[in-house]
Design a protein around this motif. Structure first.
Motif, PDB file in Angstrom:
ATOM      1  N   GLN A  71       0.744  -1.149  -0.028  1.00 57.84           N
ATOM      2  CA  GLN A  71       0.194  -0.227  -0.013  1.00 57.84           C
ATOM      3  C   GLN A  71       0.810   1.434  -0.041  1.00 57.84           C
ATOM      4  OE1 GLN A  71      -4.031   0.708   2.387  1.00 57.84           O
ATOM      5  NE2 GLN A  71      -2.530   1.653   3.703  1.00 57.84           N
ATOM      6  N   GLY A  74      -2.800   5.195   2.424  1.00 60.12           N
ATOM      7  CA  GLY A  74      -4.232   4.880   2.971  1.00 60.12           C
ATOM      8  C   GLY A  74      -4.666   5.677   4.292  1.00 60.12           C
ATOM      9  N   VAL A 112      -8.215  -3.323   5.720  1.00 56.37           N
ATOM     10  CA  VAL A 112      -7.132  -2.771   5.259  1.00 56.37           C
ATOM     11  C   VAL A 112      -6.636  -1.413   6.241  1.00 56.37           C
ATOM     12  CG1 VAL A 112      -5.833  -1.679   3.470  1.00 56.37           C
ATOM     13  CG2 VAL A 112      -7.435  -3.238   2.967  1.00 56.37           C
ATOM     14  N   HIS A 155      -7.899   3.880  -1.158  1.00 53.94           N
ATOM     15  CA  HIS A 155      -6.415   3.222  -0.680  1.00 53.94           C
ATOM     16  C   HIS A 155      -5.663   2.862  -2.066  1.00 53.94           C
ATOM     17  CE1 HIS A 155      -6.665   2.264   3.581  1.00 53.94           C
ATOM     18  NE2 HIS A 155      -8.160   2.520   3.465  1.00 53.94           N
ATOM     19  N   PHE A 157      -2.353   1.257  -3.994  1.00 56.13           N
ATOM     20  CA  PHE A 157      -1.338   0.131  -4.098  1.00 56.13           C
ATOM     21  C   PHE A 157      -0.518   0.326  -5.310  1.00 56.13           C
ATOM     22  CE2 PHE A 157      -4.971  -0.968  -1.474  1.00 56.13           C
ATOM     23  CZ  PHE A 157      -4.404  -1.805  -0.522  1.00 56.13           C
TER      24      PHE A 157
END
Length: 713
Positions: A71, A74, A112, A155, A157
């Motif tokens: 990630q 976030g 997450v 989020h 990635f």
């Protein structure tokens, strides 16, 4: 248990992001993407990801499958869902307007956290298990926010195209190949040979066992023809465009195999032998051979309908040559390389991958890369797995190396097991190459062994199951006979044959003590003692005979002393100066007989006879209601000098327990009748009997008594 991490470097993998704010755009080449709703930019993003599972065997037990993504940022805690995709897609295809469909009813979820440049692990064990089991195809994953309308921050990635390997998504799978219920082909190992000469001799790969599929890959310098050993099937045999002989053949390994010699005229070359387990067929798909010139080795594509089964294993074979360069070949992504060797300007290479439910492959998916431009040929083989597990069999009886005699039992007992529930399992046996006999059966529940027991009996040189001959031929003595027992199921599975050796002793007749004997010339009834035993302990009957006529017959007792002689009434009827046989016959309950014989010639100094009342006519003629008072006896005789009538006796109460014998010798010599003095009887009737005795004395000629006559009143 095995663990493998799938990456963009070792397996075919691709990804893309789709964005509601850019509904016609595709982000396959992006290094990072977003998942979820971002209020600030008024967008909702999703992420599609695919990892080919060709490095994972079909139908394995997935202990764990962890998708790891890094990630990049976030700002809040969100739950992300991973769904299986439902259709094939290319990484440049999906957009928000044209997304790949996904299965909304299947998902795994992961919470997450917030943070930047952190690893987030998604547990996708259940999804991967269903994919390798063929519950649904592997088209990859869709990752999305569990509740997109409620999101505030997406989020972010990193994607597969990021420049740093450690930032790219990976899929780590921990799996176990089941010990039962296998439905995948397994690679066992290889052996190889590189030499000049007239043969390529390949030894059985370490760990290979009977029933494994063996594939031989050979390349010779020049066009020399290759002759495989007996039992091999040629899959591909051709002179390649670069002038070398390329040869592929296969066979199922037999117990006791150690090596195989592929002969050819004198030539240099190399060969490899690969062993694969749990293979049903090896030749349902043709070789798809294609020549190449350059750095890319590609067989022809496999199109829809060619494979015809799922859970196959694809094996690639590459052959190449270069006059000056040392060659090496890199297999396609998602492939496991088994061999890559350069020898005298040539290279042979092989790799394999699992297909799961994959039914088509493009040439580019099977592209192997040669390190230097070369000439070569690429071809393939698709192995079909045994989806049915062969039954197994344990034989608890009989023991090995038994020796059987007449009437002995050979119990055949044990257990058969089948890991596949509802299979009908039949246990069979065979002696030497005789008829096959079913000796047990049952329906498997996948767990409980199926017991079987059958008693065979050795009798009259054959083996019998009740009234059925299961040998099919006489079983020879002093040689090993082979009992084979195995189990078959109704899906074509067969267990290994379990064998037992045994020998037989043919049934032997009873043994009579002593030896055959010539007793010479005798004047008295002989008397001989003997005993009888049976080698197999079978019951037997003894019959004593004189000149073929039974004296007596009785059930024998092993080892008991018996005495054979000739009763007086039989003795006096034997011809003089003529050979006679006194015999003992012992017959067992299977009909085998032995005989002891005593020969002799009866020699007499007297002629002696009485009336034979066994003759009904004589019995009737000489049996009377009234008392006989007088009798006349005449003898038709020849009495040479020195011989005489010793006596002639008569009785009129012959039926009494103790008859009264009266001497009428003088009357016979005088040719007169004789008046009975006895007037008493105890029996119901009167009966006349005559007893004559003639002495040979010093006569040198034969005495003859040719008959007699007479009368009574």
């Amino acid at each position: 248990m095995s663990v493998i991490t799938l990456t963009k470097s070792n397996t075919k993998a691709y990804d893309t992001s789709i964005s509601k704010a850019s509904p016609s755009s595709n982000f396959a080449t992006a290094t990072a993407g977003s998942i979820g709703r971002s209020v600030a930019v008024g967008d909702i993003c999703r992420y599609q990801l695919f990892f080919d599972l060709g490095l994972i065997p079909n139908d394995v037990i997935i202990n764990s499958a962890i998708l790891r993504m890094k990630q990049s940022s976030g700002l809040d805690v969100r739950t992300l869902d991973i769904h299986p995709l439902k259709a094939f897609w290319s990484e440049t295809g999906p957009t928000w307007y044209s997304p790949t469909p996904y299965d909304g009813g299947r998902k795994v979820s992961t919470t997450v956290p917030t943070g930047s440049n952190i690893d987030v692990d998604f547990d996708v064990t259940a999804l991967i298990q269903d994919m390798v089991n063929g519950v649904y195809p592997n088209y990859g994953f869709l990752i999305k926010d569990s509740d997109e309308p409620s999101g505030t921050y997406a989020h972010n990635f990193y994607q597969l195209d990021h420049a740093i390997d450690s930032y790219r998504p990976t899929l780590t799978i921990d799996y176990t190949i089941p010990s039962t219920g296998k439905k995948q082909v397994e690679y066992v190992g290889k052996s190889s040979s590189a030499s000049s000469g007239t043969a390529k001799v390949l030894s059985v790969p370490a760990g290979a066992q009977a029933g494994d599929l063996l594939i031989a890959q050979i390349q010779l310098v020049g066009t020399a023809a290759i002759t495989p050993p007996s039992g091999w099937t040629v899959f591909y045999d051709s002179t390649a465009s670069f002038g070398d002989r390329v040869f592929i053949a296969y066979k199922y390994m037999n117990a006791g195999d150690t090596n195989y010699a592929f002969t050819h005229p004198d030539a240099s070359g190399q060969a490899a032998l690969y062993a694969f387990r749990n293979v049903k067929t090896a030749d349902k798909v043709t070789s798809h051979a294609r020549s190449f010139s350059g750095a890319n080795a590609q067989p022809m594509a496999i199109t829809a309908g060619e494979i015809g089964f799922t859970k196959g294993l694809l094996v690639l074979f590459n052959h190449a040559e270069h006059d000056t360069q040392t060659l090496a070949i890199t297999p396609p992504l998602s492939h496991i390389e088994t061999y890559d060797n350069h020898y005298v300007g040539k290279v042979i290479e092989s790799s394999y991958r699992y297909l799961h439910d994959k039914q088509t492959l493009t040439s580019s998916e099977m592209n192997s890369v040669v390190n230097n431009a070369a000439n070569g040929v690429s071809l393939l083989m698709v192995l079909e797995p045994l989806s049915n597990n062969a039954p197994t069999l344990t034989l608890t009886s009989p023991t090995d190396n038994q020796t059987l005699t007449e009437g002995n039992a050979l119990p055949v007992a044990g257990e058969a097991s089948d890991a596949d529930a509802n299979n009908n399992v039949v246990v069979k046996c065979q002696i030497n190459n005789g008829p096959i006999r079913n000796i047990g059966s049952g329906v498997s529940d996948g767990v409980t062994p199926i017991s079987f027991a059958r008693t065979l009996t050795y009798h009259n040189k054959r083996m019998w199951d009740g009234a059925t001959d299961v040998a099919g031929a006489d079983l020879a003595e002093d040689v090993d006979h082979i009992l084979k027992v195995w189990a078959e199921d109704d899906q074509g599975g067969k267990s290994a044959e379990v064998t037992r050796k045994f020998r037989v002793i043919w049934n032997r007749p009873p043994v009579i003590s002593g030896a055959n004997e010539d007793l010479g010339k005798i004047m008295e009834p002989p008397s001989k003692t003997y005993s009888v035993t049976d080698p197999e302990g079978n019951p037997f009957t003894i019959t004593e005979k004189i000149d073929g006529k039974a004296i007596r017959s009785f059930e024998g007792v092993p080892g008991r002393e018996e005495t054979i002689t000739i009763p007086h009434d039989m003795w006096i009827r034997l011809d003089l100066d003529t050979p006679h046989e006194l015999t003992i016959e012992a017959t067992d309950n299977n009909g085998l007989t032995s005989t002891r014989t005593f020969t002799f010639i009866r020699e007499e100094t007297h002629i002696e006879f009485m009336l034979n009342f066994d003759n009904p006519d004589i019995e009737a003629h000489f049996t009377l209601d009234g008392m006989p008072k007088r009798v006349l006896v005449t003898l038709d005789r020849y009495l040479p000098p020195g011989s005489q009538i010793e006596f002639v006796r008569v009785t009129n109460n012959a039926m009494d327990e103790t008859p009264t014998w009266e001497d009428m010798t003088a009357a016979v010599n005088a040719g007169r009748g004789y008046l009975f003095t006895n007037q008493q009887k105890t029996a119901a009737n009167w009966r006349i009997n005559i007893w004559v005795r003639i002495a040979k004395g010093t006569a040198t000629e034969r005495v003859r008594l040719d008959g007699f006559g007479g009368a009574f009143d």
